[in-house]
Design an enzyme around this catalytic site. Structure first.
Site, PDB file in Angstrom:
ATOM      1  CB  ALA A   1      -0.951  -0.060   1.293  1.00  0.00           C
TER       2      ALA A   1
ATOM      3  CE1 TYR B   1       1.171  -6.059  -5.709  1.00  0.00           C
ATOM      4  CE2 TYR B   1      -0.186  -8.124  -5.621  1.00  0.00           C
ATOM      5  CZ  TYR B   1       0.987  -7.270  -5.817  1.00  0.00           C
ATOM      6  OH  TYR B   1       2.164  -8.073  -6.360  1.00  0.00           O
ATOM      7  N   GLY B   2      -3.179  -3.268  -1.852  1.00  0.00           N
ATOM      8  CA  GLY B   2      -4.297  -2.491  -1.121  1.00  0.00           C
ATOM      9  C   GLY B   2      -4.982  -1.576  -2.119  1.00  0.00           C
TER      10      GLY B   2
ATOM     11  CD  GLU C   1       5.302  -6.997 -14.747  1.00  0.00           C
ATOM     12  OE1 GLU C   1       4.517  -6.029 -15.025  1.00  0.00           O
ATOM     13  OE2 GLU C   1       5.338  -7.766 -13.970  1.00  0.00           O
TER      14      GLU C   1
ATOM     15  CG  ASN D   1      -3.648   1.443 -11.487  1.00  0.00           C
ATOM     16  OD1 ASN D   1      -2.929   1.627 -10.311  1.00  0.00           O
ATOM     17  ND2 ASN D   1      -3.865   0.267 -11.976  1.00  0.00           N
TER      18      ASN D   1
ATOM     19  NE  ARG E   1     -28.932  17.618  13.804  1.00  0.00           N
ATOM     20  CZ  ARG E   1     -28.715  18.722  14.224  1.00  0.00           C
ATOM     21  NH1 ARG E   1     -29.513  19.702  14.308  1.00  0.00           N
ATOM     22  NH2 ARG E   1     -27.496  18.947  14.734  1.00  0.00           N
TER      23      ARG E   1
ATOM     24  CG  HIS F   1     -47.948  19.488   9.146  1.00  0.00           C
ATOM     25  ND1 HIS F   1     -48.137  18.838   7.890  1.00  0.00           N
ATOM     26  CD2 HIS F   1     -48.747  19.312   9.781  1.00  0.00           C
ATOM     27  CE1 HIS F   1     -49.344  18.196   8.090  1.00  0.00           C
ATOM     28  NE2 HIS F   1     -49.917  18.505   9.255  1.00  0.00           N
TER      29      HIS F   1
ATOM     30  CB  ALA G   1     -47.781  23.314  11.357  1.00  0.00           C
TER      31      ALA G   1
END
Length: 453
Positions: A7, A98-99, A150, A223, A329, A359, A376
């Site tokens: 990595a 491989y990372g 390669e 890549n 939330r 509302h 509301a």
């Protein structure tokens, strides 16, 4: 087994200040996916080789079972693995991952490791329609691997080979250490290739064994941003297929994103363009409308979340109804049969059994009892600029529209709050509370008329 994850690369084609292995796939760093796969194999040693952005990478994935080796200069894959050798158990084989290759299945790697026992060197290969850019697997007439070449160093005939090297290998660690020490860099890149170890292994009498993954996409790397987007779609498609197999109804499997852990019960239905982040649980019969974002939430049986709602850190009871356009939330808790409607925000507050806020309302830092009707435009005024205070509304309260509760304040059971009231003192049980107001009507008033230019 030792596992080494490379990595250290710069990732220039990503065109980003963020180290390549930290770019997110399904909401988590690429490297985190690879580490999770490695953990599934129960390694005795797990070493991540870092280099470019080393401290950021270390901080992102640090864990008690992860060790780090630093590659100060990026001089090739063979040089990278060499940096990890002091941290490995020489009596155990070493698997190199491989990372930036995040989708390889643990079962595929287990097959490779099982094949590479005794005096064998294991290589994961794949056959591609277009092998351009990859190292080719060169075999003799008997089908035995003789070397890996390669792309930049391949001859014209070798470039026609469709079987390519994925870079994922298993080797006996003691011998691997010797072979890496003998590597040269006489190649087009001037780097120390891990692939060159194959020829040394053959010379030492080791058989080169190969296995292939069930799916080509398991070996795809990242890549560029385009490749990252491609892998994201592949990964999300596989997640959607798993949900469908478990009986979840997806309006369009191509339009759902799971960026964490999504657990679904029976008869769950999810409309289009929904995003699930963190740890989300949908119990039996839950319905999620279109364009919702749900993060770290637990939603009980029969609940319905209507379109364009955002839930973050919320807990919904059975048969609750939320939205459309609601925002829940962290700390929002809705009891069974509660309703939160359009343009209502709930934060760090509980809404009791059967209570409704349908509302245009903000309920923050509040404890609201059962069977409460919130009109509301109701606001809990919970913040004085420095501190937060709670509002307590007991069972069976009726809150008229356009009401403000100035916390800290408590409203007793069965209270009726008239429309347009500001409540800043506690109200006893059963009372009617209102602010004295007068209404004035004047005759003869002429509204101004805007002059036309």
């Amino acid at each position: 087994m030792n596992i080494v994850i490379l990595a250290a690369g710069t990732g220039k084609r990503m065109r980003s200040a963020l180290p390549k292995v930290l770019h997110p796939l399904a909401g988590r760093p690429l490297l985190s996916h690879v580490i999770d796969t490695a953990r599934a194999l129960a390694p005795s040693r797990l070493v991540v080789v870092i280099g470019h952005g080393a401290e950021r990478v270390r901080a992102a994935v640090a864990a008690p079972d992860v060790q780090f080796a630093v590659q100060e200069q990026q001089l090739g894959t063979g040089h990278a693995v060499r940096q990890a050798l002091p941290l490995l158990d020489p009596s155990q084989p070493t698997l190199v991952l491989y990372g930036d290759v995040p989708l390889t299945r643990a079962a595929t790697l287990r097959r490779l490791a099982d094949a590479a026992t005794d005096a064998r060197y294991g290589v994961l290969t794949v056959t591609l329609d277009d092998p351009t850019g990859y190292g080719r697997i060169v075999r003799d007439q008997a089908g035995c691997v003789t070397r890996i070449v390669e792309q930049k160093d391949a001859s014209a005939d070798e470039l026609k080979i469709a079987e390519i090297n994925t870079g994922i290998v298993v080797a006996p660690t003691a011998q691997l250490s010797m072979w890496l020490g003998a590597l040269g860099n006489d190649n087009a890149q001037g780097e120390y290739y891990l692939t060159d170890v194959v020829e040394q292994a053959i010379e030492a009498g080791f058989e080169i064994v190969t296995t292939q993954p069930d799916d080509e996409w398991e070996t795809l790397g990242v890549n560029s941003k385009a490749q990252l987007a491609e892998l994201e779609r592949i990964h999300q498609r596989k997640l959607a297929e798993a949900l469908l197999a478990d009986g979840v109804t997806l309006a369009d499997p191509a339009r759902i994103d799971v960026r964490g852990k999504l657990t679904c019960g029976r008869d769950v239905s999810i409309d289009v363009n929904c995003v699930f982040e963190g740890d989300v649980t949908l119990a039996d019969g839950v319905t999620i409308g279109a364009n919702c974002v749900i993060r770290n939430a637990a939603i009980a049986a029969g609940a319905r979340v209507d379109a364009f709602s955002h839930l973050d850190g919320a807990t919904l009871g059975a048969n609750t109804v939320v939205g459309p356009y609601a925002r829940l939330r962290p700390g929002a808790v809705l009891a069974d049969d509660a309703h939160v409607g359009n343009f209502v925000e709930v934060k760090n507050a509980t809404l009791g059994h059967g209570s409704k806020a349908n509302h245009l309302t903000y309920l923050g830092d509040a404890d609201i009892g059962a069977r409460v009707n919130v009109g509301a435009g109701t606001i809990t005024c919970n913040y004085d600029g420095a501190n937060k205070f709670r509002t307590v509304i007991e069972d069976d309260v009726f809150v008229g529209s356009d009401t403000q509760f100035v916390a800290p304040v408590r409203v007793g059971r069965g209270v009726t709050v008239a429309a347009g009231t500001t409540v800043w003192k506690d109200v006893a049980e059963g009372m009617l509370v209102l602010n004295d107001k007068t209404q004035t009507a004047k005759s003869g008033y002429v509204r101004p008329v805007k002059k036309k230019s």
